[in-house]
Design a protein around this motif. Structure first.
Motif, PDB file in Angstrom:
ATOM      1  N   LEU A  19       0.640  -1.592  -0.209  1.00  0.00           N
ATOM      2  CA  LEU A  19      -0.378  -0.223  -0.017  1.00  0.00           C
ATOM      3  C   LEU A  19       1.212   1.415   0.300  1.00  0.00           C
ATOM      4  CD1 LEU A  19      -2.717   0.780   0.829  1.00  0.00           C
ATOM      5  CD2 LEU A  19      -2.482   1.636   2.489  1.00  0.00           C
ATOM      6  N   GLY A  20       1.677   1.145   0.710  1.00  0.00           N
ATOM      7  CA  GLY A  20       2.659   2.875   1.026  1.00  0.00           C
ATOM      8  C   GLY A  20       3.304   2.764  -0.667  1.00  0.00           C
ATOM      9  N   PHE A  21       3.899   1.615  -0.941  1.00  0.00           N
ATOM     10  CA  PHE A  21       4.384   1.274  -1.787  1.00  0.00           C
ATOM     11  C   PHE A  21       3.789   2.145  -3.441  1.00  0.00           C
ATOM     12  CE2 PHE A  21       6.013   0.345  -6.529  1.00  0.00           C
ATOM     13  CZ  PHE A  21       8.173   0.166  -6.247  1.00  0.00           C
ATOM     14  N   ASN A  22       2.631   1.689  -4.190  1.00  0.00           N
ATOM     15  CA  ASN A  22       1.690   2.831  -4.182  1.00  0.00           C
ATOM     16  C   ASN A  22       0.836   3.295  -4.401  1.00  0.00           C
ATOM     17  OD1 ASN A  22       1.199   0.090  -6.023  1.00  0.00           O
ATOM     18  ND2 ASN A  22      -0.339  -0.656  -4.696  1.00  0.00           N
ATOM     19  N   GLU A  23       1.493   3.875  -3.295  1.00  0.00           N
ATOM     20  CA  GLU A  23       0.602   5.704  -2.514  1.00  0.00           C
ATOM     21  C   GLU A  23       2.048   6.329  -2.414  1.00  0.00           C
ATOM     22  OE1 GLU A  23      -1.954   6.839  -0.670  1.00  0.00           O
ATOM     23  OE2 GLU A  23      -2.479   5.331  -1.327  1.00  0.00           O
ATOM     24  N   LEU A  24       3.396   5.967  -2.665  1.00  0.00           N
ATOM     25  CA  LEU A  24       4.037   6.593  -3.020  1.00  0.00           C
ATOM     26  C   LEU A  24       4.804   6.937  -4.600  1.00  0.00           C
ATOM     27  CD1 LEU A  24       6.825   5.645  -0.446  1.00  0.00           C
ATOM     28  CD2 LEU A  24       6.477   7.204  -0.939  1.00  0.00           C
ATOM     29  N   THR A  25       3.806   5.550  -5.542  1.00  0.00           N
ATOM     30  CA  THR A  25       4.313   6.360  -6.630  1.00  0.00           C
ATOM     31  C   THR A  25       4.485   7.765  -7.695  1.00  0.00           C
ATOM     32  OG1 THR A  25       3.405   4.294  -6.785  1.00  0.00           O
ATOM     33  CG2 THR A  25       4.770   4.271  -8.562  1.00  0.00           C
ATOM     34  N   VAL A 354      -2.655  12.743 -13.030  1.00  0.00           N
ATOM     35  CA  VAL A 354      -3.051  12.555 -14.312  1.00  0.00           C
ATOM     36  C   VAL A 354      -1.545  12.266 -15.005  1.00  0.00           C
ATOM     37  CG1 VAL A 354      -4.232  13.035 -16.567  1.00  0.00           C
ATOM     38  CG2 VAL A 354      -5.391  13.052 -14.565  1.00  0.00           C
ATOM     39  N   ILE A 355      -0.706  13.585 -15.648  1.00  0.00           N
ATOM     40  CA  ILE A 355       0.111  13.822 -16.317  1.00  0.00           C
ATOM     41  C   ILE A 355       1.131  12.710 -15.693  1.00  0.00           C
ATOM     42  CG2 ILE A 355       1.827  15.357 -16.906  1.00  0.00           C
ATOM     43  CD1 ILE A 355       0.121  17.448 -16.021  1.00  0.00           C
ATOM     44  N   ARG A 361       2.602   5.122 -17.860  1.00  0.00           N
ATOM     45  CA  ARG A 361       1.905   4.558 -18.104  1.00  0.00           C
ATOM     46  C   ARG A 361       1.632   3.622 -16.603  1.00  0.00           C
ATOM     47  NH1 ARG A 361       2.106   6.438 -21.780  1.00  0.00           N
ATOM     48  NH2 ARG A 361       2.748   5.790 -23.763  1.00  0.00           N
ATOM     49  N   ILE A 362       0.562   4.751 -15.506  1.00  0.00           N
ATOM     50  CA  ILE A 362       0.106   4.019 -14.532  1.00  0.00           C
ATOM     51  C   ILE A 362      -1.308   3.874 -14.569  1.00  0.00           C
ATOM     52  CG2 ILE A 362       0.410   4.569 -11.773  1.00  0.00           C
ATOM     53  CD1 ILE A 362       2.916   5.946 -11.949  1.00  0.00           C
ATOM     54  N   ARG A 363      -1.640   2.810 -14.041  1.00  0.00           N
ATOM     55  CA  ARG A 363      -2.833   2.905 -13.964  1.00  0.00           C
ATOM     56  C   ARG A 363      -4.025   3.552 -12.774  1.00  0.00           C
ATOM     57  NH1 ARG A 363      -3.586  -2.770 -13.271  1.00  0.00           N
ATOM     58  NH2 ARG A 363      -2.295  -3.731 -15.303  1.00  0.00           N
ATOM     59  N   THR A 364      -4.479   3.682 -13.145  1.00  0.00           N
ATOM     60  CA  THR A 364      -5.853   4.788 -11.698  1.00  0.00           C
ATOM     61  C   THR A 364      -5.521   3.849 -10.995  1.00  0.00           C
ATOM     62  OG1 THR A 364      -7.181   5.851 -13.967  1.00  0.00           O
ATOM     63  CG2 THR A 364      -6.571   7.107 -12.326  1.00  0.00           C
TER      64      THR A 364
END
Lengths: 377, 356
Positions: A19-25, A354-355, A361-364
């Motif tokens: 989760l932390g990783f996703n949040e940090l991306t 969004v940019i 190419r990261i999925r929302t």
């Protein structure tokens, strides 16, 4: 080996990391993209981006003194960033951090110099310091609670009111620092108060460096805000009202009270930003001391994804960039303004993620993020 | 789209390489080791909050440093740091001091305490504080220091010359002045010097001096609209020369005069260069000569003649530029006489150092 053998605890930890990783991306990529674009700007302007970033790094983390200065810079960003983030959690957009911070600084400075100097009340440090710090926080809290109360009572939007409150306090501070609270030294031409008493000064951590206990206090407040938001009933109510006030009302929460409380707490945190600068660093209130911490705090809060720990990390990053800019200019003579450019780019990439998502190419994420602020209704 | 992505990816790789490669050249980057036979003599400048090309104090002082590097043999390196936040004063000065620069110039009153503290901490470095008045007091107990010069200016003398010029150019017998707040002593000295200079030429002249003391410090020097309207109202009351002194507020007054096609006089630096819109009316400027002051101090340091204490830098009027033909020769001669008299002390302005 098999997944089933994992203890629930390990799985939870793993989930947390993921989760932390996703949040940090997105924030990390936003910073990286901003640095790259900033480097391009430097190239176009005829600078050497590599040497410049080297200078930025050295100036921010190169030695003990640099790290100390980075923490000094980060301290007001942490407090003000927490202030904006907490308000976001409550569904409120506090643009008034700059004013609440000024309010805190005025009151803390007054408690610091006027109690012993004017009213002749000598206090020991263990009373005087907390009194000045809490006094500043309380004053900032009042200044934040007023727009909160206006919102709860009349529905007047907090964005408008906090901006207006900024003007009021900044002009009052200007009056006070040029008038009744002005340093009476005849040589003084600057709008500033006298120095605060020794007994009101927050001590430094180490004798030769400027990093002070205020920074440690800031980290403590990070934990406190996290605990408040995620481990207490009040925090749950703040977040619920922030996401959906109607649901909160239906669940029996006092939405008006929570709105006032959220803005009050937010104002108190912003007040601490000004207070700590006065009591731990400048030892006086000087009118020009804040060059927009309250507004940079919005960047900090968004970059930190309005999570207290994220805010602390973002604040240290912002502090590092502001602090390292000097060394960068010393080495390369690249104008320090480039740091403002990079900061603005970070804000752009974080706010319009969004940019970044498109570029890399990261999925929302599927489930919608919690709403930042409510509309104008 | 794909190309854009590739470009960004490429840049990221480059940036990544840069980051990993960065630490190695670090130790050699700081001291310039291309040492010629003569020992290096390096000068650093720390600005007040603001830019190096502000066309005002920072820039004029930096020009003095640049002049020194061109004209004094042996000055090997000059650099500047632009301050963004007052809390960085110490740190920015320390950048140069820790790198063992020989002379450090700090610009502006606000750096007085930081410069004093640095001069105590780095006794072998010479410090020049531009526009910094120091005396032995609670905050500066060890003043004077042998390695610190505070450069101050006689603003009243510059104002005096401006007033004398205005009084001689005026046909209506009314002259005006639009200034920042009189709480700031240099502004007060400019304004009252102007009054004294005009009276010295024509005791019956009508002088309208307006200070912008009705607002706070954040506004008093940054209110060109007020400056302009005030100048216009003075011109309505028959003023045909306007002296504008007080940052952007004063510049606004110059623009007002330009609009009404009367003479105007600028302040601090040669405003013919800094406010080109006022070229048509700007007959001169009451200048603090920062560039030669800075140059002189660096030269003294290089020649070993550096003496700690206060140094009163020169003041004077800027060239008449485009309006040279409209200033009668007699007026020019008179101004030169007054300038000389002020410099050798035979003429006194009788202006108090600060508003009583």
């Amino acid at each position: 080996m098999a997944q089933s053998s994992e203890s629930p605890f390990a799985r939870r930890a793993l989930n947390l990391v993921r989760l932390g990783f996703n949040e940090l991306t997105v924030p990390v990529l936003a910073v990286v993209t901003a640095l790259v674009v900033g480097g391009l700007v430097m190239l176009v302007a005829g600078g050497d981006p590599l040497l410049a970033y080297l200078g930025l790094w050295e100036g921010a983390f190169g030695d003990a003194k640099a790290i100390s200065e980075t923490f000094v810079w980060a301290t007001p960003y942490i407090f003000a960033g927490l202030a904006v983030a907490l308000a976001f959690k409550g569904g409120l957009f506090n643009i008034g951090a700059e004013g609440q911070l000024a309010m805190g600084a005025v009151v803390a400075a007054w408690i610091g110099y006027a109690l012993p100097g004017v009213l002749k009340i000598e206090l020991p440090a263990f009373i005087h310091i907390p009194l000045a710090v809490l006094g500043g926080a309380f004053a900032g809290g009042i200044w934040g609670a007023i727009p909160g109360w206006l919102k709860a009572k009349t529905g007047a939007h907090e964005v408008i009111n906090t901006i207006m409150m900024n003007y009021i306090i900044l002009l009052i501070a200007s009056f006070l620092l040029n008038g009744p609270m002005k340093d009476p030294n005849p040589l003084n031409v600057i709008a500033r108060t006298p120095s605060i008493a020794e007994s009101a000064r927050v001590p430094r951590l180490l004798p030769d460096l400027r990093v002070h206990w205020g920074f440690v206090f800031a980290l403590g407040v990070v934990v406190l805000v996290w605990w408040l938001l995620y481990k207490t009933t009040v925090g749950f109510e703040i977040r619920t009202v922030g996401t959906n006030p109607n649901a909160g009302q239906y669940a029996g929460m006092n939405v008006a009270w929570i709105t006032v409380l959220t803005m009050g707490l937010s104002g108190a945190l912003a007040g601490l930003a000004g207070t700590i600068e006065v009591t731990a660093l400048n030892y006086r209130h000087e009118l020009s001391f804040s060059l927009g911490y309250g507004f940079d705090a919005i960047t900090v809060a968004l970059l930190g994804k309005t999570h207290p720990v994220g805010v602390a990390l973002a604040a240290i990053l912002m502090g590092a960039m502001r602090n390292g800019a000097t060394r960068m200019q010393f080495l390369t003579q690249v104008p320090v303004d480039i740091v403002s450019v990079i900061q603005s780019l970070i804000l752009l990439f974080v706010a319009a993620d969004v940019i970044v998502r498109f570029l890399f190419r990261i999925r929302t994420p599927k489930q919608g993020d919690a709403m930042m602020t409510r509309g104008w209704s | 789209m794909r190309k854009l992505f590739m470009l960004v990816a490429l840049l990221l790789v480059v940036a990544g390489v840069a980051c990993t490669a960065a630490p190695t050249p670090a130790p050699t980057a700081a001291p310039p080791t291309k040492a010629p036979a003569a020992p290096a003599f390096r000068v650093g400048l720390v600005t007040d909050v603001g830019k190096i090309d502000d066309k005002s104090f920072n820039q004029s002082t930096w020009e003095g440093v640049q002049k020194a590097s061109k004209e004094i043999p042996g000055v090997t390196e000059i650099k500047y740091i632009e301050t963004t936040d007052p809390k960085d004063y110490d740190k920015n000065i320390a950048q140069f001091a820790d790198a063992k620069y020989d002379v450090i110039v700090t610009v502006g009153f606000a750096l007085t305490d930081a410069t004093y503290a640095a001069a105590k901490k780095y006794p072998s470095t010479k410090f020049v504080g531009i526009d910094q008045f120091l005396s032995k007091d609670k905050d500066h107990p060890d003043w004077p220091l042998s390695n610190l010069v505070g450069v101050t200016f006689d603003e009243d003398k510059a104002g005096y010359l401006a007033g004398a010029l205005a009084a001689q150019l005026s046909k209506t017998g009314t002259i005006g002045a639009v200034l920042g707040t009189d709480v700031v002593p240099p502004v007060w000295r400019f304004g009252e010097g102007y009054r004294a200079g005009a009276k010295a030429i024509n005791p019956n002249i009508n002088i309208v001096v307006v200070y912008h003391s009705d607002v706070g410090f954040d506004k008093t020097f940054t209110d060109p609209e007020w400056g302009k309207t005030t100048a216009l109202s003075q011109i309505d009351k028959k003023a045909d020369v306007v002296f504008g002194a007080g940052g952007k507020t004063g510049n606004g007054a110059l623009l007002g005069a330009a609009e009404k096609k009367v003479f105007c006089i600028g302040v601090d630096t040669d405003q013919y260069l800094t406010v080109p819109e006022a070229k048509g009316c700007l007959v001169s400027s009451a200048m603090k000569l920062l560039t030669p002051s800075t140059f002189n101090m660096i030269k003294a340091a290089k020649d070993g003649a550096f003496k700690g204490g206060l140094y009163t830098g020169p003041v004077g009027l800027a060239p008449y530029h485009d309006l040279d033909a409209q200033v009668p020769a007699a007026v020019k001669t008179k101004i030169q006489e007054l300038d000389k008299g002020l410099q050798d002390g035979t003429i006194k302005t009788n202006v108090a150092p600060a508003k009583p």
